[in-house]
Design an enzyme around this catalytic site. Structure first.
Site, PDB file in Angstrom:
ATOM      1  CB  CYS A   7      -5.012   3.939  -5.119  1.00  0.00           C
ATOM      2  SG  CYS A   7      -4.244   2.385  -4.816  1.00  0.00           S
ATOM      3  CB  CYS A  57      -0.833   0.154   1.306  1.00  0.00           C
ATOM      4  SG  CYS A  57      -2.115   1.436   1.300  1.00  0.00           S
TER       5      CYS A  57
HETATM    6  N1  LIG Z   1      -6.180  -2.538  -2.009  1.00  0.00           N
HETATM    7  C1  LIG Z   1      -4.725  -2.709  -2.556  1.00  0.00           C
HETATM    8  C2  LIG Z   1      -3.726  -2.612  -1.621  1.00  0.00           C
HETATM    9  C3  LIG Z   1      -3.714  -1.169  -0.951  1.00  0.00           C
HETATM   10  C4  LIG Z   1      -3.492  -0.008  -1.948  1.00  0.00           C
HETATM   11  C5  LIG Z   1      -3.289   1.187  -1.367  1.00  0.00           C
HETATM   12  N2  LIG Z   1      -4.379   1.831  -0.991  1.00  0.00           N
HETATM   13  C6  LIG Z   1      -2.156   2.338  -1.934  1.00  0.00           C
HETATM   14  O1  LIG Z   1      -2.331   3.536  -1.576  1.00  0.00           O
HETATM   15  O2  LIG Z   1      -1.282   1.747  -2.654  1.00  0.00           O
HETATM   16  C7  LIG Z   1      -4.539  -4.245  -2.760  1.00  0.00           C
HETATM   17  O3  LIG Z   1      -5.353  -5.352  -2.181  1.00  0.00           O
HETATM   18  O4  LIG Z   1      -4.106  -4.458  -3.782  1.00  0.00           O
END
Ligand SMILES: N[C@@H](CCC[C@H](N)C(=O)O)C(=O)O
Length: 260
Positions: free
Chosen positions: A199, A74
Site C-alpha cells: 500500500c 492511492c
Molecule cells: N484502500 C485505501 C486507498 C488505497 C490505498 C492504496 N492501495 C495505496 O497504494 O495507497 C483507502 O480507501 O483508504
C-alpha cells in the site's frame, strides 16, 4: 458492448485501468466496479482507476476500492496511472495529474520506476501504542513482533472497525524494523477489507511515523512489503513533512476487453 481495460501492478497492489477520456465508463455503478475487481467472477484487482481529462494537468485520476466505492488517494495506483499515461503516449517521463487529494507530480524512468510526490503532511498523531496520520488516505501504524506470522486480516479488521476511526475507518499498517532505515510492512486495506501485497499511502505513513517516533534518523526510508520494495524520502520540520516522494516499480500486466 466490449471495452478495453488494462491491468497494472505496483509492488503487487493491482489495478484495472480504464482510459475514460471519452467518458465511456459508468462512474456511479458501484456494483460494476465491485464485479470487475472480483478475483473469481471478474477481472480481479485491489482497485479500479479511471484516467480522465483534466483542464490544468496532464490527466486526472479517479480511484475506486475493490468494494466498488470511490475512495481517497492511492499511492501505488498513482504510480501505476503514471506508467499507464506514458504507455498511452499522454506523457513522456514527467506527469502532473489531479487526484482526489490535489495535484501530484510524478516521474517515470526507462526501467518503469515511478517516483510520485505525495501530499504534504502537517499532522502526525502519536499515541502510546500506535501512530495515526493521513498521507492522502488515513493510516494507523503499529509496531508488532513476528510480522511474518501476524494475523493482519483479523487484527487489522478489528482496528479498522473499532470505534477508534468512526464510520470512515482507517487502513491499518503493521510494522517491524529490519535495519537503521529499513522496515517491513504489512497492510490491511480499507475498501478491500483484506491484506494487500503493498500500500503506497501506507508505506508513506510508516516512513513518516518511524521518523517522528525516533526509530530512524534518515530522511529516506526503505519499506519491504510482501509485494516488493518501495522507498520514501521527505523533508521534515517537526511533525510537518514536505517534498514526500514514494518510489518503486509500476508494471503493465495485460490488456483485455470486457463488457459493461
Ligand atoms: N484502500 C485505501 C486507498 C488505497 C490505498 C492504496 N492501495 C495505496 O497504494 O495507497 C483507502 O480507501 O483508504
Amino acid at each position: 458492448m466490449l471495452h478495453t481495460f488494462y491491468k497494472y501492478q505496483g509492488t503487487g497492489n493491482d489495478f484495472i485501468l480504464v482510459d475514460n477520456r471519452n467518458n465511456i465508463f459508468p462512474k456511479n455503478d458501484t456494483k460494476l466496479v465491485k464485479f470487475l475487481c472480483d478475483r473469481r467472477f471478474g477481472i480481479g484487482a485491489d482497485g479500479l482507476i479511471l484516467l480522465e481529462n483534466a483542464g490544468d494537468a496532464d490527466f486526472s485520476m479517479v480511484y475506486y476500492n475493490s468494494d466498488g466505492n470511490e475512495s481517497s488517494m492511492c499511492g501505488n495506483g498513482g504510480r501505476c496511472i503514471t506508467a499507464f499515461a506514458r504507455d498511452l503516449g499522454i506523457i513522456d517521463e514527467d506527469a502532473n495529474f489531479a487526484a482526489v487529494d490535489g495535484l501530484h507530480h510524478a516521474t517515470i524512468d526507462d526501467n518503469g520506476i515511478v517516483s510520485l510526490q505525495m501530499k504534504d503532511v502537517h499532522t502526525v498523531s502519536v499515541y502510546e501504542d500506535y501512530v495515526f496520520l493521513d498521507t492522502g488516505s488515513p493510516h494507523h501504524v503499529e509496531m508488532v513482533e513476528n510480522l511474518p506470522s501476524f494475523d493482519v486480516k483479523g487484527v487489522g479488521g478489528q482496528i479498522r472497525y473499532s470505534g477508534l476511526y468512526g464510520d470512515k475507518g482507517s487502513n491499518v499498517n503493521f510494522v517491524s524494523q529490519t535495519g537503521t532505515d529499513k522496515f517491513s510492512v504489512r497492510t490491511y486495506e480499507r475498501g478491500v477489507e483484506d491484506e494487500t501485497l503493498s500500500c503506497g499511502t501506507g508505506v508513506t505513513a510508516v516512513a513518516l511515523a518511524m521518523k517522528v517516533t525516533g526509530r530512524t534518523d534518515s530522511d529516506k526510508v526503505t519499506l519491504e512489503t510482501p509485494g516488493g520494495e518501495l522507498s520514501v524520502s521527505f523533508l521534515q520540520d517537526g511533525k510537518q513533512f514536505t517534498n514526500i516522494f514514494l518510489t518503486g516499480p509500476a508494471r503493465f500486466v495485460f490488456k483485455g476487453k470486457t463488457a459493461w
